[in-house]
Design a protein around this motif. Structure first.
Motif, mmCIF file in Angstrom:
data_model
loop_
_atom_site.group_PDB
_atom_site.id
_atom_site.type_symbol
_atom_site.label_atom_id
_atom_site.label_comp_id
_atom_site.label_asym_id
_atom_site.label_seq_id
_atom_site.Cartn_x
_atom_site.Cartn_y
_atom_site.Cartn_z
ATOM 1 N N PRO A 690 0.656 -1.187 0.080
ATOM 2 C CA PRO A 690 0.085 0.170 0.038
ATOM 3 C C PRO A 690 0.912 1.195 0.051
ATOM 4 O O PRO A 690 0.247 2.328 -0.139
ATOM 5 C CB PRO A 690 -0.792 -0.048 1.257
ATOM 6 N N ASP A 691 2.086 1.168 0.266
ATOM 7 C CA ASP A 691 2.993 2.162 0.369
ATOM 8 C C ASP A 691 3.764 2.579 -0.874
ATOM 9 O O ASP A 691 4.438 1.509 -1.323
ATOM 10 C CB ASP A 691 4.188 2.112 1.605
ATOM 11 N N ASP A 692 3.734 3.702 -1.586
ATOM 12 C CA ASP A 692 4.318 4.058 -2.979
ATOM 13 C C ASP A 692 5.800 3.859 -2.981
ATOM 14 O O ASP A 692 6.452 3.215 -3.558
ATOM 15 C CB ASP A 692 3.959 5.188 -3.408
ATOM 16 N N GLU A 693 6.684 4.292 -1.656
ATOM 17 C CA GLU A 693 7.870 4.321 -1.488
ATOM 18 C C GLU A 693 8.267 2.968 -1.148
ATOM 19 O O GLU A 693 9.713 2.445 -1.787
ATOM 20 C CB GLU A 693 8.425 5.175 -0.274
ATOM 21 N N LEU A 694 7.646 2.447 0.038
ATOM 22 C CA LEU A 694 7.968 0.794 0.003
ATOM 23 C C LEU A 694 7.800 0.135 -1.159
ATOM 24 O O LEU A 694 8.742 -1.028 -1.516
ATOM 25 C CB LEU A 694 6.971 0.062 0.853
ATOM 26 N N GLN A 695 6.919 -0.018 -2.081
ATOM 27 C CA GLN A 695 6.607 -0.523 -3.405
ATOM 28 C C GLN A 695 7.660 -0.432 -4.159
ATOM 29 O O GLN A 695 8.252 -1.372 -4.959
ATOM 30 C CB GLN A 695 5.275 -0.121 -3.922
ATOM 31 N N GLU A 696 8.401 0.958 -4.508
ATOM 32 C CA GLU A 696 9.444 1.086 -5.442
ATOM 33 C C GLU A 696 10.531 0.375 -4.903
ATOM 34 O O GLU A 696 11.250 -0.378 -5.836
ATOM 35 C CB GLU A 696 9.598 2.615 -5.301
ATOM 36 N N SER A 697 10.906 0.210 -3.796
ATOM 37 C CA SER A 697 12.129 -0.588 -3.098
ATOM 38 C C SER A 697 11.774 -1.841 -3.291
ATOM 39 O O SER A 697 12.750 -2.688 -3.863
ATOM 40 C CB SER A 697 12.252 -0.090 -1.745
ATOM 41 N N LEU A 698 10.515 -2.573 -3.073
ATOM 42 C CA LEU A 698 10.372 -4.021 -3.259
ATOM 43 C C LEU A 698 10.261 -4.390 -4.722
ATOM 44 O O LEU A 698 10.933 -5.418 -5.071
ATOM 45 C CB LEU A 698 8.923 -4.333 -2.525
ATOM 46 N N VAL A 742 20.240 -0.893 -5.184
ATOM 47 C CA VAL A 742 19.741 -1.557 -3.899
ATOM 48 C C VAL A 742 20.798 -1.406 -2.975
ATOM 49 O O VAL A 742 20.360 -1.216 -1.530
ATOM 50 C CB VAL A 742 19.677 -3.063 -4.286
ATOM 51 N N ARG A 743 21.987 -1.377 -3.151
ATOM 52 C CA ARG A 743 23.243 -0.815 -2.189
ATOM 53 C C ARG A 743 22.651 0.478 -1.523
ATOM 54 O O ARG A 743 22.993 0.370 -0.317
ATOM 55 C CB ARG A 743 24.468 -0.944 -3.067
ATOM 56 N N ALA A 744 22.182 1.147 -2.172
ATOM 57 C CA ALA A 744 21.879 2.554 -1.658
ATOM 58 C C ALA A 744 20.983 2.297 -0.373
ATOM 59 O O ALA A 744 20.962 3.203 0.437
ATOM 60 C CB ALA A 744 21.355 3.657 -2.532
#
Length: 766
Positions: A690-698, A742-744
């Motif tokens: 549901p979270d846009d930032e989390l979704q981008e990282s996942l 991903v390292r970031a």
């Protein structure tokens, strides 16, 4: 008009004074062993408590029966009411609040006493002993952590997403493992290590954690998912403890629960869940290993005495590598059941091993397996039986029973179906073991990534700062795909656990294959991951103090127990082949036509020259392309191995010989199946985030897992002409780019695992 009695009684001044501390102590849902011991000791020494008060407070201090939500809310209301009514200078800290609350008790002590320095000092000492900072307000103690300004996403939100519906239970275990009673330390001998692990398991049992999956009537919560969640979290701490916990409460207790009937449940489960009855699971034999059906141990019914005689006919029939063998009083023994001269296949019988003085019973021989590569806190042993007699009722008789007049019966007439049904009830171990193994990999990754973000080596020029290890592309290539795959497997194992807990008779065989595949796939990954983490930490990773050595040694056996991985992967492939064959058998011509159409459609959409060479980033990051590539590989391997098997059978080979000719091909098929399942679940979790930032990282992690997996099989894709070399080269370049991205976020992604520092316990990572 009658008035309803209040749901909670009024409390004495002494009890009221302690409610703020009890509220804070239970706010994290845990009273750790050290806290329990301290509270119980303090309660006895507090002069303002009467006998009735002490009984009530002891009840509130029972870790296996935490306060109900209603009682906890009642405490909170009492605290808020008192705080609202008290003057500002009389509610600066918890002790002030406690003294104010004492004034509202139903049975008040002398007001002079409650204002005395001695009373304040007694409460202050209890507060200090519990580690509570009384200078902070209660709201401050309970408030949620704020997100750091520089975090790429909300770490707490990601942790909650990973923890899922059992986040509260997992957080309880995190807090429990930070208690000094669970401090990790090196033990010089296996005997000392075993004693420590046994003590830890007793503490866990006192918390009510061992019996969670058992019925409520036997002291449990009837909550298998909570048990799985606990086992997963224990894997972050000490794997000997996790395995001994699993042997006692999962294997031994699970055999009683799933293979026994109400008689066995009533007689044994409560004592098993409290660890008053230590038990073991005696299935594997020296001579037959994974071949459970070929076990030699016999269980012969004697109608004259109404007993079952357990016997090891040869030395090779001894039970091998039995966890808990040296601590147990009883074993669930798997043996060939013989009734009136007829053998009915493998059944499970409860066999006492030791008396109350812990002396071996007549006819029982147990030998210590000795030191192992790892898990030296688990007391593995070998067990033989020489004409040991047990009552007929000790047969765990859910699937096979002997009546009082000596007649065998079973609700499942077919012996083969009965055997597989019996083993299927015990598949929970294959759900739990990979979760603990993945937890160990998470610890290793966290250590390696933290070290990689701290350690510097080689400067671009003299006088300039040296380069951080994790800024080297080679180091990113070592660790970032492992981090992505760890997330992928986390979601894959969650899917398996959900399927297992909700299983029905219709889908149990599919779930057994899924469990066998994910257990093998994950435990192989864990050993590979930890080796890579060791190498990424150089010589520091080789030091015992930095934990990776123990994690490597302890998880190595995970690839063997609960089923040898190679054997399990063959079972997965056999299941796929059987389902493939059954589909054609059931639907005949329609199934053939549907298959041909799907093959033609795949060729047109995926294997045309344009698609084979398509290299733009949007296409490669498209989950439809990624999943189609995984599905194509699995489908083609399934078809080709089926064709090869059929060809060998037509040449006159028997089915066993044909299978051996195709064995390596079969293992590759099983791997492709698990690859596809895991990617499907990862994509599903990304889409549902549901979270846009989390979704981008996942999504980045999912892309890295998918493309790195395709890259690792690029030889197959090139040979099968599913991809051209420009496409595989583009995938390689994109994997490099994803590793940099991903390292970031690597520090935050590992922090979201929620591993306490006391479980990481590696100086290079703290």
């Amino acid at each position: 008009m009658s008035t309803q009695a209040p749901p909670f009684p009024s409390y004495s001044a002494g009890v009221m004074s302690l409610i703020p501390l009890y509220y804070v102590g239970w706010a994290d849902s845990v009273l750790s062993p050290s806290e329990v011991q301290l509270i119980q000791r303090k309660i006895e020494s507090l002069p303002f408590l009467n006998a009735k008060d002490k009984i009530l407070l002891q009840q509130w201090s029972n870790p296996s029966k935490p306060p109900s939500k209603q009682l906890f809310r009642h405490w909170k209301q009492l605290i808020r009411t008192t705080a609202a009514e008290a003057a500002q200078e009389k509610r600066k800290n918890l002790v002030d609040l406690a003294l104010e609350m004492a004034k509202s008790g139903s049975v008040q002590a002398d007001s002079v006493y409650w204002s005395s320095p001695q009373t304040r000092d007694a409460l202050s000492q209890l507060e200090i002993s519990l580690g509570v900072d009384g200078s902070k307000s209660l709201d401050k103690l309970l408030q949620k952590k704020q997100r750091p300004d520089d975090a790429p996403f909300d770490i707490n939100a990601l942790r909650e997403l990973l923890d899922g519906p059992y986040a509260e239970k997992k957080q309880q275990i995190r807090l429990l493992l930070q208690d000094p009673a669970f401090q990790l330390e090196e033990m010089p001998t296996k005997e000392e290590k075993r004693a420590q692990v046994l003590q830890w398991c007793k503490l866990l049992a006192k918390q009510g954690l061992g019996a969670l999956s058992y019925p409520k009537e036997q002291g449990g919560k009837d909550d298998m998912m909570a048990y799985i969640a606990i086992f997963e979290m224990l894997g972050m701490h000490d794997l000997s403890m996790a395995i001994k916990f699993g042997v006692q409460f999962g294997l031994f207790g699970g055999s009683v629960l799933w293979l026994g009937t109400q008689y066995h449940h009533n007689k044994y489960l409560k004592a098993t869940g409290s660890l008053k009855l230590p038990g073991c699971f005696a299935m594997t034999e020296t001579g037959h290993g994974s071949n459970v059906r070929g076990l030699e141990t016999t269980a012969t019914y004697d109608s004259q005495t109404d007993e079952i005689i357990i016997h090891s006919p040869t030395e090779a029939a001894g039970k091998e590598y039995i966890g808990n063998a040296l601590d147990s009083k009883m074993a669930t023994v798997f043996a060939q059941l013989i009734v009136d001269g007829t053998q009915h296949g493998v059944h499970a019988i409860l066999v006492p091993l030791r008396n109350d003085s812990h002396e071996l019973l007549d006819g029982v021989r147990v030998e210590d397996c000795g030191y192992k590569m790892g898990l030296n806190g688990v007391d593995n042993g070998r067990i033989w039986f020489d004409q040991v007699r047990v009552p007929r009722v000790n047969l765990l008789n859910r699937f096979g029973n002997i009546s009082p007049d000596g007649v065998y019966s079973s609700p499942i007439a077919n012996p083969s179906s009965r055997f597989f049904t019996m083993l299927g009830t015990l598949v929970g171990g294959r759900v739990c073991v990979p979760k603990a193994g993945l937890s160990a990999a998470k610890v290793g990754l966290t250590i390696a990534i933290r070290y990689g973000l701290r350690r510097r080596q080689f400067a671009p020029k003299n006088g300039e700062p040296e380069t951080i290890l994790l800024d080297y592309p080679s180091h990113q290539r070592r660790l970032m795909p492992l981090l992505a795959k760890t997330y992928a497997l986390h979601f894959g194992l969650d899917y398996l656990a959900d399927r297992y807990v909700a299983r029905t008779e219709d889908d149990i065989r599919e779930i057994e294959s899924l469990a066998a595949g994910l257990k093998s796939y994950t435990t192989w990954f864990s050993t590979h991951c930890l080796q890579s983490c060791r190498e990424a930490c150089g010589g520091k990773g080789y030091l015992a103090e930095n934990r990776i050595a123990d994690l490597k040694a302890d998880t190595d056996i995970f690839t063997t127990f609960e089923g040898d991985n190679t054997v399990l992967m063959q079972l997965v492939a056999k299941g796929l082949l059987s389902a493939f064959r059954q589909e054609f058998h059931d639907e005949g011509f329609r199934a053939v036509m549907r298959y041909l159409v799907s093959q033609f459609s795949a060729s047109v959409s995926e294997m045309n020259p344009v698609s084979r060479r398509k290299t733009d980033t949007a296409h490669l990051l498209d989950p439809e392309f990624q999943l189609a590539a995984f599905q194509h590989r699995e489908r083609q391997l399934l078809v080709s191995v089926s064709q090869r098997m059929r060809a060998y059978l037509r040449k006159g080979f028997d089915s066993h010989s044909a299978f051996l000719r195709c064995q390596t091909h079969i293992l590759t098929l099983a791997e492709a199946y698990v690859d596809r399942i895991v990617l499907e679940q990862f994509i599903h979790r990304v889409n549902d985030c549901p979270d846009d930032e989390l979704q981008e990282s996942l999504k980045r992690l999912c892309d890295l897992y998918a493309l790195h997996t395709i890259e690792s099989h690029k030889g197959w894709y090139l040979e099968s002409e599913y991809m051209g070399s420009p496409k595989t080269k583009a995938i390689r370049r994109l994997v490099d780019r994803l590793c940099r991205k991903v390292r970031a976020e690597a520090a935050e992604l590992t922090e979201a695992f929620g591993i306490p520092d006391s479980c990481i316990a590696a100086p290079i990572a703290l």
